[in-house]
Scaffold this motif. Structure first.
Motif, PDB file in Angstrom:
ATOM      1  N   ASP A 164     -64.303 -26.773  51.181  1.00  0.00           N
ATOM      2  CA  ASP A 164     -63.163 -26.889  50.277  1.00  0.00           C
ATOM      3  C   ASP A 164     -62.017 -27.536  51.055  1.00  0.00           C
ATOM      4  N   TYR A 165     -61.822 -28.820  50.843  1.00  0.00           N
ATOM      5  CA  TYR A 165     -60.800 -29.548  51.578  1.00  0.00           C
ATOM      6  C   TYR A 165     -59.422 -29.452  50.925  1.00  0.00           C
ATOM      7  N   ARG A 166     -59.347 -28.779  49.791  1.00  0.00           N
ATOM      8  CA  ARG A 166     -58.068 -28.580  49.080  1.00  0.00           C
ATOM      9  C   ARG A 166     -57.306 -29.904  48.947  1.00  0.00           C
ATOM     10  N   TYR A 167     -57.988 -30.890  48.371  1.00  0.00           N
ATOM     11  CA  TYR A 167     -57.337 -32.185  48.139  1.00  0.00           C
ATOM     12  C   TYR A 167     -56.133 -32.025  47.212  1.00  0.00           C
ATOM     13  N   PHE A 168     -55.058 -32.736  47.517  1.00  0.00           N
ATOM     14  CA  PHE A 168     -53.963 -32.900  46.553  1.00  0.00           C
ATOM     15  C   PHE A 168     -53.232 -34.191  46.884  1.00  0.00           C
ATOM     16  N   PRO A 169     -52.598 -34.838  45.896  1.00  0.00           N
ATOM     17  CA  PRO A 169     -51.913 -36.125  46.157  1.00  0.00           C
ATOM     18  C   PRO A 169     -50.894 -35.994  47.273  1.00  0.00           C
ATOM     19  N   ASP A 170     -50.890 -36.971  48.176  1.00  0.00           N
ATOM     20  CA  ASP A 170     -49.929 -36.925  49.278  1.00  0.00           C
ATOM     21  C   ASP A 170     -48.517 -37.137  48.734  1.00  0.00           C
ATOM     22  N   PRO A 171     -47.630 -36.156  48.943  1.00  0.00           N
ATOM     23  CA  PRO A 171     -46.285 -36.260  48.361  1.00  0.00           C
ATOM     24  C   PRO A 171     -45.397 -37.301  49.049  1.00  0.00           C
TER      25      PRO A 171
ATOM     26  N   LEU B 152     -57.422 -34.046  64.916  1.00  0.00           N
ATOM     27  CA  LEU B 152     -56.709 -34.403  63.690  1.00  0.00           C
ATOM     28  C   LEU B 152     -55.255 -33.950  63.846  1.00  0.00           C
ATOM     29  N   PRO B 153     -54.365 -34.832  64.272  1.00  0.00           N
ATOM     30  CA  PRO B 153     -53.028 -34.391  64.706  1.00  0.00           C
ATOM     31  C   PRO B 153     -52.184 -33.745  63.615  1.00  0.00           C
ATOM     32  N   LYS B 154     -52.338 -34.176  62.358  1.00  0.00           N
ATOM     33  CA  LYS B 154     -51.483 -33.642  61.288  1.00  0.00           C
ATOM     34  C   LYS B 154     -52.028 -32.348  60.679  1.00  0.00           C
ATOM     35  N   GLY B 155     -53.283 -32.038  60.969  1.00  0.00           N
ATOM     36  CA  GLY B 155     -53.907 -30.891  60.302  1.00  0.00           C
ATOM     37  C   GLY B 155     -54.482 -31.276  58.951  1.00  0.00           C
ATOM     38  N   TYR B 156     -54.379 -32.542  58.590  1.00  0.00           N
ATOM     39  CA  TYR B 156     -55.018 -33.084  57.384  1.00  0.00           C
ATOM     40  C   TYR B 156     -55.238 -34.577  57.603  1.00  0.00           C
ATOM     41  N   GLN B 157     -56.148 -35.119  56.800  1.00  0.00           N
ATOM     42  CA  GLN B 157     -56.450 -36.553  56.858  1.00  0.00           C
ATOM     43  C   GLN B 157     -55.992 -37.173  55.541  1.00  0.00           C
ATOM     44  N   ILE B 158     -55.344 -38.326  55.619  1.00  0.00           N
ATOM     45  CA  ILE B 158     -54.960 -39.025  54.384  1.00  0.00           C
ATOM     46  C   ILE B 158     -56.125 -39.904  53.958  1.00  0.00           C
ATOM     47  N   SER B 159     -56.609 -39.650  52.737  1.00  0.00           N
ATOM     48  CA  SER B 159     -57.798 -40.325  52.235  1.00  0.00           C
ATOM     49  C   SER B 159     -57.625 -40.554  50.732  1.00  0.00           C
TER      50      SER B 159
ATOM     51  N   ALA C  76     -60.206 -50.620  41.375  1.00  0.00           N
ATOM     52  CA  ALA C  76     -59.290 -49.721  40.655  1.00  0.00           C
ATOM     53  C   ALA C  76     -57.879 -50.274  40.759  1.00  0.00           C
ATOM     54  N   ARG C  77     -57.230 -50.445  39.606  1.00  0.00           N
ATOM     55  CA  ARG C  77     -55.884 -51.020  39.603  1.00  0.00           C
ATOM     56  C   ARG C  77     -54.819 -49.997  39.987  1.00  0.00           C
ATOM     57  N   HIS C  78     -55.029 -48.739  39.645  1.00  0.00           N
ATOM     58  CA  HIS C  78     -54.035 -47.689  39.918  1.00  0.00           C
ATOM     59  C   HIS C  78     -54.621 -46.732  40.948  1.00  0.00           C
ATOM     60  N   ASN C  79     -53.943 -46.602  42.088  1.00  0.00           N
ATOM     61  CA  ASN C  79     -54.477 -45.845  43.216  1.00  0.00           C
ATOM     62  C   ASN C  79     -53.448 -44.877  43.784  1.00  0.00           C
ATOM     63  N   TYR C  80     -53.966 -43.834  44.421  1.00  0.00           N
ATOM     64  CA  TYR C  80     -53.086 -42.953  45.182  1.00  0.00           C
ATOM     65  C   TYR C  80     -53.874 -42.376  46.351  1.00  0.00           C
ATOM     66  N   PHE C  81     -53.144 -41.843  47.328  1.00  0.00           N
ATOM     67  CA  PHE C  81     -53.765 -41.189  48.470  1.00  0.00           C
ATOM     68  C   PHE C  81     -53.625 -39.685  48.339  1.00  0.00           C
ATOM     69  N   ALA C  82     -54.622 -38.993  48.894  1.00  0.00           N
ATOM     70  CA  ALA C  82     -54.624 -37.532  48.867  1.00  0.00           C
ATOM     71  C   ALA C  82     -54.706 -36.999  50.290  1.00  0.00           C
ATOM     72  N   ARG C  83     -54.297 -35.753  50.431  1.00  0.00           N
ATOM     73  CA  ARG C  83     -54.456 -35.078  51.719  1.00  0.00           C
ATOM     74  C   ARG C  83     -55.755 -34.276  51.715  1.00  0.00           C
ATOM     75  N   LYS C  84     -56.578 -34.531  52.707  1.00  0.00           N
ATOM     76  CA  LYS C  84     -57.838 -33.800  52.884  1.00  0.00           C
ATOM     77  C   LYS C  84     -57.599 -32.810  54.014  1.00  0.00           C
ATOM     78  N   ASN C  85     -57.529 -31.543  53.682  1.00  0.00           N
ATOM     79  CA  ASN C  85     -57.081 -30.535  54.642  1.00  0.00           C
ATOM     80  C   ASN C  85     -58.244 -29.912  55.410  1.00  0.00           C
TER      81      ASN C  85
END
Length: 483
Positions: A273-280, A91-98, A76-85
């Motif tokens: 339901d991990y409530r994924y959304f793009p990591d800001p 899990l120190p942040k309360g979410y995983q970046i995936s 994939a040429r265009h990528n982004y990371f999301a927060r998996k809550n």
């Protein structure tokens, strides 16, 4: 009631987490090294303190792309990371970046060879994500301890389609996958240390049915053999339930390696339901043509390619080629060796015989083997030139070379007085001496007991202390015995 297990088909999909061999973590400069005192490879970024910002590790992206290319994936040429809550102590942040909707590698396959045929195991995706920490339940009698050293270490998750049909196929697939990871040097594949972890999704159905059965996930499998054992046990358990008229419950289970059984951890009634959304805090990233081409250039010859080279070009037996290709370090050494000698079969024999025995006896890997390939090639040449025989070379000269390092094998053979004598007159004296010492055996040979020739050869070898040329020895023995 006997159960006809063969009337059912097992359907398996595997999820493998491979820890990437980067020096630092996926989104900060903390050490990604295995081990260390608990909570020493951490910083405010790893621990998710307010106001901290992640920064992407470029090498981790390169390693993921290399694995994707090696597995024939679309990058994939265009990528982004999301927060998996989700919330869990490790899990120190309360979410995983995936990665969620945009895995960096899509599709692809891994070729396996079973006893019956070759088969491609189709991949769904390979995506990047950060690891969680580790909960330790056996350090304190009353509390669970948390070690965040592993938190934030870069992983790739390699997910198959439900293409696998048996524990044997799963075993073969994982073996091939680990081989690719090691050849690329992106992961050490050590399941016991947790740098490669596998979860198995298993269901069963009547042969011929197209609809998938209810799935059970077996987690935290820590060896390739245990993946096979867990699948075989779980498939039988599920078939037994169906044959007894019971429903299979969608569950997450674990495997007890001590008795070969699985047990329920929790029941899954619906997907989380991990409530994924793009990591800001992380901008999208693009894979350029230049980045892709540079990654492609770093991919070495992989096991499948080397196997074809060794069997088709060098004409090695498939078994020899397979054993050499199983270990990248051994394949690397063999590549150096065949640059120095054209006797490819002898090179393989030495590597799979004396060298492998030495490595096993001393508990070291090929990487730590001190004898240069050029020196071993010169020893092979001594045998090819009939200056020493293999037995003397392997038992007397080889140990000296390993002990002394880069020294000429001819010097060692000369110093130890091991050079073969090709002087027919000298060898004839040893032959006559050997035959004279065993008149009864000579008589038996002449009466038809031709297998005794080996005894005579051994006696000449003993008398000459291994210096008699074997070809001349055989020739002279036959002249004496048959004349």
């Amino acid at each position: 009631m006997s159960i006809d297990y063969n009337s059912y088909e097992t359907v398996i999909g595997l999820e493998v987490h491979a820890q990437l061999l980067t020096k630092t973590k996926l989104f900060c400069g903390d050490s990604a090294a295995f081990g260390g005192e608990p909570n020493t490879h951490v910083s405010p970024i790893t621990l998710g303190h307010p106001g901290t910002l992640p920064k992407l590790n470029k090498t981790a992206v390169e390693y993921a792309v290399k694995m994707g290319l090696a597995c024939h994936c679309e990058i994939a040429r265009h990528n982004y990371f999301a927060r998996k809550n989700y919330f869990y102590p490790d899990l120190p942040k309360g979410y995983q970046i995936s990665q969620h909707t945009t895995p960096i590698c899509k599709g692809g396959y891994v070729k396996i060879k079973t006893a019956s045929a070759e088969k491609n195991i189709t991949l769904n995706r390979i995506h990047l994500e950060e690891d969680a920490g580790k909960s330790l339940h056996d350090v304190d009698a009353y509390n669970t301890c948390i070690d965040y050293n592993r938190a934030g270490v870069p992983l790739i998750e390699i997910v198959t389609e439900p293409d696998i049909r048996s524990g044997d196929e799963a075993y073969t697939y994982l073996t091939e996958l680990r081989k690719i990871l090691r050849y690329l040097e992106v992961c050490d594949g050590n399941m016991e240390a947790g740098s490669m972890r596998c979860d198995a999704n298993i269901s069963v159905r009547k042969r011929g049915d197209l609809k998938l059965g209810t799935k059970v996930e077996v987690k935290n499998l820590n060896s390739i053999r245990n993946v096979k054992r867990a699948i075989e046990y779980e498939a039988k358990r599920m078939i037994g339930l169906l044959e007894n008229g019971e429903a299979i419950v969608q569950q997450t289970r674990s495997f007890d390696a001590s008795n070969g059984t699985t047990f329920a951890l929790r029941t899954k009634e619906e997907a989380n339901d991990y409530r994924y959304f793009p990591d800001p805090d992380l901008p999208p990233f693009n894979i350029t043509d230049e980045f892709l081409e540079n990654a492609r250039k770093t991919i070495p010859a992989l096991p499948d390619e080397l196997l074809k080279k060794y069997t088709q070009q060098l004409h090695l037996p498939e078994y020899d080629a397979g054993v050499i290709c199983d270990d990248k370090e051994m394949a690397d050494y063999f590549e150096l060796l065949i640059k120095e000698t054209k006797n490819y079969k002898a090179a393989a024999n030495w590597l799979l015989g004396p060298v492998k025995s030495y490595l096993n006896e001393n508990g070291i890997s090929t990487k730590d083997f001190s004898l240069p390939a050029q020196t071993l090639a010169r020893l092979i040449l001594l045998i090819d030139d009939n200056k020493v025989n293999f037995s003397v070379a392997s038992s007397r000269i080889f140990p000296e070379l390993v002990k002394e390092g880069n020294i000429d094998p001819l010097q060692v053979a000369t110093r130890l007085n091991l050079l073969q004598n090709s002087d027919s007159d000298e060898v004839l004296k040893w032959v006559e001496q050997a035959l004279a010492s065993m008149p009864d055996k000579v008589s038996e040979y002449k009466k038809g007991k031709k297998g005794l020739i080996g005894l005579f050869v051994g006696e000449v070898k003993k008398i000459s202390k291994g210096k008699a040329d074997p070809k001349i020895t055989n020739k002279l023995l036959l002249e004496k015995l048959e004349g």
